[in-house]
Design a protein around this motif. Structure first.
Motif, short mmCIF file in Angstrom:
data_model
loop_
_atom_site.label_atom_id
_atom_site.label_comp_id
_atom_site.label_asym_id
_atom_site.label_seq_id
_atom_site.Cartn_x
_atom_site.Cartn_y
_atom_site.Cartn_z
N ILE A 57 0.84 -1.19 0.00
CA ILE A 57 0.00 0.00 0.00
C ILE A 57 0.88 1.24 0.00
CG2 ILE A 57 -1.81 1.29 1.21
CD1 ILE A 57 -2.74 -1.35 0.14
N MET A 58 0.62 2.14 -0.93
CA MET A 58 1.33 3.41 -0.97
C MET A 58 0.65 4.40 -0.03
SD MET A 58 2.10 4.09 -5.00
CE MET A 58 0.37 4.23 -5.44
N ASP A 59 1.42 5.16 0.73
CA ASP A 59 0.83 6.25 1.49
C ASP A 59 0.71 7.47 0.58
OD1 ASP A 59 3.37 7.42 1.31
OD2 ASP A 59 3.90 6.96 3.39
N GLY B 90 2.68 -3.77 -8.91
CA GLY B 90 1.91 -4.45 -7.87
C GLY B 90 1.60 -3.57 -6.68
N LEU B 91 1.27 -2.31 -6.92
CA LEU B 91 1.01 -1.35 -5.85
C LEU B 91 -0.47 -1.00 -5.76
CD1 LEU B 91 3.99 1.08 -6.55
CD2 LEU B 91 3.85 -0.61 -4.70
N LEU B 92 -0.92 -0.68 -4.57
CA LEU B 92 -2.27 -0.19 -4.35
C LEU B 92 -2.20 1.13 -3.59
CD1 LEU B 92 -4.08 -3.44 -3.06
CD2 LEU B 92 -4.02 -2.55 -5.39
N ASP B 93 -3.14 2.02 -3.88
CA ASP B 93 -3.25 3.21 -3.05
C ASP B 93 -4.49 3.07 -2.16
OD1 ASP B 93 -5.48 3.85 -4.60
OD2 ASP B 93 -4.44 5.35 -5.80
N TYR B 94 -4.77 4.08 -1.37
CA TYR B 94 -5.84 4.03 -0.37
C TYR B 94 -7.18 3.72 -1.02
CZ TYR B 94 -8.50 5.56 3.77
OH TYR B 94 -9.32 5.63 4.86
#
Length: 714
Positions: free
Chosen positions: A112-114, A191-195
């Motif tokens: 998860i990216m901040d 393979g990243l997700l945000d909020y």
């Protein structure tokens, strides 16, 4: 576990909600009606009835709210509720994605990216795509990310969001859309997700993998959702997916307090709950434990005019109390002084921190902040920047300070920082050369930086002129606007409103030095921003005040274009949200409520112009408030209520609610009408059920209730 005496601690409606444990339940919790107590007791009741804590899922909007409810319920039940899955929608979704993420292709786990990470990706994509290169008006990475998030949460096209909420950025629509596509591709590749992804990916997991959905439905036999009116579209769908065939789901909320559409929340989730869950038992919590009955009589009238709602009528056992006051100052400037006078009056019996002044937008408190500073009354502000802390206000005031005092080094540093090619060292050298008459250096520097010569010429002309404060500010506003648009490309229209307020405040001064002195009297301690501080008046936007309460609440600027906002006047859904916002504001008051409706407001290039009261005030029956007016000689006097008509002269229409028989006669028209303030106007359109959009010569387009217009016969 000891038997809990529910009947002793709950009213009849709360008790019904607590004891209804099976099937879908919708609890419409009016303002101040003990919603949290109801949720807490129901949690305890479920456990008391042998529902395993680990079978309960409690979804809230803050982790703090979930922890508070679980702690109180555990204390009540006399046993730990550690097995209850309680938390925010996003936290629960993240937990499920960590557990089952490999089913969506996240073999290495979910990253998860901040916010900072996400802004970094936006910056990287923009540079890689060459979007807005060298264009200082292109929105910053944080603004681009916020726009993309808003489009995602509202599930609308990005260009549509720009058109409706950030029109000044429409020229950059193509570039922002390129960044949006690149941003999504970057996340997928790495393979990243945000909020925001958490909710949508969790929905994909439930829809595409029936075995996981069935597992969770069986695991969580009882769902409880707090603040359901604040859910967005995807959250509404998640509740339906998790509810299962038995639908043991209780949603708690108040459609009348749904005021976060700008974040993506939709009131339709709570309005359509009974359709989404057939057989829903609707329970209304209408007993208010906060406000006096006279305040509730007024708030019930505000709510009564809503077009789509769950009918409810708040009542209180606190029968006694003063009627709310509708106060009509001559202008928004005298409004500020009138509010300060009322604060001083209230402070004799009420602590300052238990007095709140609420407003629709942050800039609306600026005149009041100056007035409070002059009297040395401390305040703390929530929502929007404090006047003297706003960067654009500091920029502008720096130029005013240079008109008054050429030896003001900090003002030189602030003002010249707007010009390209002038850093701190060059600024100090210019300062020294100006004070010591080094004309050769100044000529060389002006030749190198042409904008500098224009700035210095303007400041010289203003310093040597005998203009009053207002004309000086007018010229500086014209000079500063392009600098502001370049320096603050994301939100300069909102900042412009703050500068208009500055011009309005300055209009009351004859000497620039006096104006600057009052501007510099700002409280030295801006406050921690955490909680309410003792002996300081609270200034707050209404959105920031939601969930809070004070003994006395003063609501200002209740005029068209300010509350409701200009944009809402032409959009029925937005008008309904503005009505709910008015309701939220008024229900923050326990003992005293004051509604301030200035007769005129300051508009740049027009001076003080007449304005219409907010339609939400116009609709109020006079029996629900006391009216106070400011006289031309100063001071406020209570207006006497008109004597009732003899029975023979009364009609059904006299007794009808404002939006009922009297307004039902409004009909579409394409002719002309007259208004007692704005004069003759051309009717542009009819807005059902009872409003017209009218173009008045010299005043522009206004939207108003039919009762305030006299139709011309064709």
């Amino acid at each position: 576990m000891d038997h809990i005496e529910y009947e002793r601690h709950l009213n009849q409606a709360q008790l019904e909600a607590v004891q209804t444990l099976q099937g879908p339940v919708l609890v419409i919790a009016g303002a101040g009606s003990g919603k949290t107590r109801t949720v807490v007791y129901r949690l305890a009741r479920l456990v008391e009835n042998s529902v395993p804590p680990e079978s309960i899922l409690l979804l809230t909007f803050t982790r703090k709210a979930a922890n508070e409810m679980l702690t109180r319920a555990a204390h009540l039940a006399g046993q730990g509720l550690h097995g209850v899955a309680g938390g925010t929608f996003h936290a629960f979704a993240f937990g499920m994605l960590r557990r089952f993420g490999q089913r969506l292709g996240y073999d290495q786990g979910v990253s998860i990216m901040d916010r900072s990470d996400a802004e970094g990706v936006v910056k990287q994509v923009r540079e890689m795509e060459g979007v807005g290169k060298g264009d200082r008006s292109f929105p910053r990475k944080g603004a681009v990310l916020s726009l993309m998030s808003k489009a995602r949460n509202k599930e609308r096209d990005l260009e549509d969001i720009l058109a409706s909420e950030a029109g000044h950025l429409l020229p950059h629509a193509e570039g922002i859309q390129i960044i949006q596509r690149g941003y999504e591709a970057f996340k997928a590749k790495h393979g990243l997700l945000d909020y925001d992804d958490l909710l949508f990916k969790f929905e994909t997991l439930l829809r595409e993998h029936e075995d996981i959905r069935d597992f969770l439905v069986q695991r969580y036999s009882h769902l409880m959702i707090d603040e359901f009116q604040d859910t967005n579209l995807v959250q509404g769908r998640l509740v339906r997916l998790l509810s299962g065939p038995e639908a043991n789901v209780m949603a708690v909320g108040d459609d009348a307090q749904s005021v976060y559409a700008f974040r993506g929340a939709t009131v339709n989730n709570i309005l359509q709950f009974t359709s989404d869950f057939p057989g829903t038992k609707v329970i209304k919590l209408e007993q208010n434990y906060r406000s006096t009955q006279p305040i509730l009589e007024l708030t019930n009238q505000i709510l009564g005019q809503a077009t789509a709602k769950y009918e409810k009528h708040l009542f209180s056992e606190r029968i006694e109390g003063p009627k709310p006051q509708v106060v009509r100052p001559l202008s928004d400037m005298t409004q500020a002084q009138g509010v300060v006078d009322k604060i001083v009056e209230l402070s004799r019996t009420t602590p300052l921190h238990d007095i709140a002044v609420l407003f629709r937008a942050g800039y609306q408190s600026y005149p009041l902040e100056v007035a409070l500073n002059k009297l040395g009354i401390g305040y703390q502000k929530f929502g929007g920047m404090r006047f003297a802390e706003s960067a654009h206000i500091k920029d502008f005031v720096a130029h005013l300070r240079l008109v008054a005092n050429p030896a003001d080094l900090p003002a030189w540093q602030r003002a010249l920082s707007l010009l390209p090619g002038i850093g701190p060292k060059t600024c100090e050298r210019i300062y020294e050369a100006t004070l010591h008459g080094d004309e050769a250096y100044m000529r060389r520097t002006c030749k190198r930086v042409p904008e500098l010569e224009n700035t210095l010429t303007l400041l010289d002309n203003l310093r040597n002129s005998r203009l009053g404060v207002a004309p000086v500010i007018e010229q500086l506003l014209d000079y500063y606007r392009p600098h502001m648009e370049e320096r603050y490309p994301d939100d300069y229209p909102k900042r412009q409103a703050g500068l208009e307020e500055l011009a309005q405040i300055a209009a009351g001064y004859t000497k620039l030095e006096d104006f600057l002195a009052d501007m510099s009297l700002d409280n030295p301690d801006p406050g921690s921003g955490h909680g309410v501080e003792e002996d300081k008046v609270v200034l707050s936007t209404i959105h920031s005040a939601k969930g809070l309460e004070w003994s006395a609440v003063l609501l200002i600027d209740l005029v068209e274009d300010r509350f409701p906002s200009r944009h809402a006047l032409s959009r029925p859904d937005d008008m309904e949200e503005e009505r709910r916002l008015m309701y939220v504001a008024c229900t923050r008051a326990r003992d005293f409520l004051g509604l301030y409706v200035p007769d005129t407001v300051y508009k740049r290039n027009q001076g003080s112009t007449p304005v219409l009261p907010s339609p939400f005030v116009q609709e109020l029956p006079s029996s629900t408030y006391e009216e106070w007016r400011e006289g031309y000689a100063g001071g406020f006097r209570r207006q006497q209520e008109p004597a009732p008509k003899p029975a023979a002269q009364r009609s059904v229409q006299d007794d009808a609610p404002v939006n009922s028989a009297s307004t039902s006669q409004a009909q579409p028209s394409n002719g002309y009408c007259r208004h007692k303030i704005f004069g003759r106007g051309k009717i542009l359109s009819f807005i059902p059920p009872n409003k017209y959009k009218v173009n008045f010569s010299g005043f522009g387009i206004k939207t108003m209730i039919a009762d305030y217009l006299q139709m011309e016969e064709s």
